[in-house]
Design a protein around this motif. Structure first.
Motif, short mmCIF file in Angstrom:
data_model
loop_
_atom_site.label_atom_id
_atom_site.label_comp_id
_atom_site.label_asym_id
_atom_site.label_seq_id
_atom_site.Cartn_x
_atom_site.Cartn_y
_atom_site.Cartn_z
N VAL A 250 -1.50 8.34 -41.27
CA VAL A 250 -0.57 7.23 -41.49
C VAL A 250 0.02 7.33 -42.88
O VAL A 250 -0.57 7.95 -43.78
N TYR A 251 1.19 6.73 -43.07
CA TYR A 251 1.74 6.62 -44.42
C TYR A 251 0.88 5.64 -45.22
O TYR A 251 0.20 4.77 -44.66
N GLN A 252 0.94 5.77 -46.54
CA GLN A 252 0.17 4.85 -47.40
C GLN A 252 0.54 3.40 -47.12
O GLN A 252 -0.32 2.51 -47.17
N THR A 253 1.83 3.16 -46.84
CA THR A 253 2.27 1.80 -46.58
C THR A 253 1.68 1.23 -45.29
O THR A 253 1.67 0.02 -45.09
N GLU A 254 1.21 2.13 -44.41
CA GLU A 254 0.63 1.69 -43.14
C GLU A 254 -0.89 1.58 -43.21
O GLU A 254 -1.51 1.05 -42.28
N PHE A 255 -1.49 2.08 -44.28
CA PHE A 255 -2.94 2.17 -44.34
C PHE A 255 -3.62 0.80 -44.38
O PHE A 255 -4.65 0.57 -43.74
N THR A 256 -3.03 -0.13 -45.13
CA THR A 256 -3.61 -1.47 -45.19
C THR A 256 -3.64 -2.12 -43.81
O THR A 256 -4.63 -2.75 -43.42
N LYS A 257 -2.57 -1.93 -43.06
CA LYS A 257 -2.51 -2.48 -41.70
C LYS A 257 -3.56 -1.83 -40.81
O LYS A 257 -4.19 -2.48 -39.97
N LEU A 258 -3.77 -0.51 -40.99
CA LEU A 258 -4.80 0.19 -40.22
C LEU A 258 -6.18 -0.39 -40.51
O LEU A 258 -6.98 -0.60 -39.59
N LYS A 259 -6.45 -0.67 -41.75
CA LYS A 259 -7.75 -1.26 -42.10
C LYS A 259 -7.93 -2.64 -41.45
O LYS A 259 -9.02 -2.98 -40.98
N GLN A 260 -6.85 -3.40 -41.41
CA GLN A 260 -6.92 -4.71 -40.78
C GLN A 260 -7.19 -4.58 -39.28
O GLN A 260 -7.99 -5.34 -38.71
N VAL A 261 -6.55 -3.60 -38.65
CA VAL A 261 -6.76 -3.35 -37.22
C VAL A 261 -8.22 -3.00 -36.96
O VAL A 261 -8.87 -3.53 -36.05
N LEU A 262 -8.76 -2.08 -37.78
CA LEU A 262 -10.16 -1.65 -37.60
C LEU A 262 -11.13 -2.81 -37.84
O LEU A 262 -12.13 -2.95 -37.13
N LYS A 263 -10.82 -3.62 -38.85
CA LYS A 263 -11.69 -4.76 -39.14
C LYS A 263 -11.70 -5.75 -37.99
O LYS A 263 -12.73 -6.37 -37.68
N THR A 264 -10.57 -5.89 -37.32
CA THR A 264 -10.47 -6.83 -36.19
C THR A 264 -11.15 -6.28 -34.93
O THR A 264 -11.91 -6.98 -34.27
N VAL A 265 -10.89 -5.01 -34.62
CA VAL A 265 -11.37 -4.43 -33.36
C VAL A 265 -12.83 -4.02 -33.46
O VAL A 265 -13.62 -4.26 -32.54
N ASP A 266 -13.21 -3.37 -34.57
CA ASP A 266 -14.60 -2.93 -34.73
C ASP A 266 -14.98 -2.92 -36.21
O ASP A 266 -14.83 -1.91 -36.90
N PRO A 267 -15.51 -4.04 -36.71
CA PRO A 267 -15.89 -4.12 -38.12
C PRO A 267 -17.00 -3.13 -38.48
O PRO A 267 -17.20 -2.82 -39.66
N GLN A 268 -17.74 -2.62 -37.48
CA GLN A 268 -18.85 -1.71 -37.74
C GLN A 268 -18.41 -0.23 -37.71
O GLN A 268 -19.24 0.67 -37.86
N ALA A 269 -17.14 0.02 -37.52
CA ALA A 269 -16.66 1.41 -37.43
C ALA A 269 -16.94 2.14 -38.74
O ALA A 269 -16.85 1.57 -39.84
N PHE A 270 -17.27 3.43 -38.59
CA PHE A 270 -17.50 4.28 -39.76
C PHE A 270 -16.20 5.03 -40.01
O PHE A 270 -15.69 5.74 -39.14
#
Length: 287
Positions: A250-270
């Motif tokens: 992902v672009y750097q500008t998209e990375f924060t959104k990716l983290k939010q997605v992962l936190k929502t879908v699976d907070p335990q993801a590695f």
């Protein structure tokens, strides 16, 4: 039908472009040397550093000293290491001292040694990066390092570090300790600038995701970020269980959104994140 590369479509243009990189790079290196490093006695490695030290000791002309070192080293490199360096490297070997002599009368842009080390390192690193883009080198201690590597078994990085370390220590002895420290600063800045010229600033992130909710995470990335996901087979070292790894760029500008997605879908993801300096393909830069 096999797709033609740039060099096979325009062989003459490609060669001319490489020579222009080499010549322009040599000119930029000489500029950084004469307006930043040399007037501040910053001997930041390489033959240019040696020429600075010998000028301080004996008053010898820096450009002529570089010729005196570069030409024999290039000949020794060809004889010992083979003819792999090519004519472009010979051009770089001869062009650098030439431009050092031509710009030798230019006034210093700063007489502050720290600023000289930093900006000299940037300009010299930019020039070396351009020469590398031309698939050549400016000879000098790089060739000496390769010769040392061949006969001692040391790694190339260790050989370069050894030579540049000796030059920095010599600068500290000939001038003073502070000048030796400034030389190390200039060498570090040069190295980092070369990396930037070669690789560019990282504008993308490569993310590896290990999750129990594989399909949900994949679908969320498709839906929320509109990025493709690659599924890599993997087996847990402790459990021995199959646990696929999802890879996404992902672009750097998209990375924060990716983290939010992962936190929502699976907070335990590695999650493992690294810089991706160049990405070619759909959605990014074309090859």
């Amino acid at each position: 039908m096999k797709e033609l590369t740039y060099s096979s479509r325009n062989p003459v243009q490609h060669v001319i472009k490489e020579y222009l990189f080499v010549i322009a790079g040599a000119a930029v290196i000489a500029l950084g040397f004469n307006v930043f490093l040399f007037p501040n006695q910053v001997a930041s490695g390489g033959v240019s550093g040696i020429s600075t030290i010998l000028n301080g000791m004996f008053g010898w002309n820096a450009g002529l000293v570089q010729y005196a070192f570069n030409i024999p080293l290039f000949i020794a490199g060809v004889l010992i290491l083979g003819k792999k360096f090519g004519f472009k490297s010979l051009v770089g070997t001869l062009a650098l001292p030439f431009f050092v002599i031509v710009t030798g009368d230019w006034e210093a842009w700063t007489l502050n040694p720290l600023l000289g080390a930093i900006f000299g390192g940037i300009v010299v690193g930019l020039g070396i990066g351009l020469v590398f883009k031309g698939n050549a080198s400016t000879g000098g201690t790089d060739l000496l390092a390769q010769i040392i590597t061949k006969y001692t078994g040391l790694t190339l990085g260790t050989s370069v570090l050894l030579i540049d370390g000796i030059i920095a220590i010599s600068a500290a002895i000939v001038f003073d300790l502070e000048k030796g420290l400034y030389a190390l600063i200039g060498l570090y800045v040069t190295t980092k600038t070369i990396d930037i010229v070669q690789l560019g600033f990282s504008q993308s992130k490569m993310v590896y995701i290990i999750t129990k909710n594989e399909s949900e995470v994949r679908d969320a990335i498709y839906r929320e970020i509109d990025r493709g996901v690659t599924k890599l087979p993997a087996i847990g070292g402790y459990t021995g269980e199959e646990r696929p790894v999802l890879m996404v760029v992902v672009y750097q500008t998209e990375f924060t959104k990716l983290k939010q997605v992962l936190k929502t879908v699976d907070p335990q993801a590695f999650v493992i994140v690294s810089d991706a300096y160049e990405v070619l393909g759909e959605g990014f830069k074309r090859a």
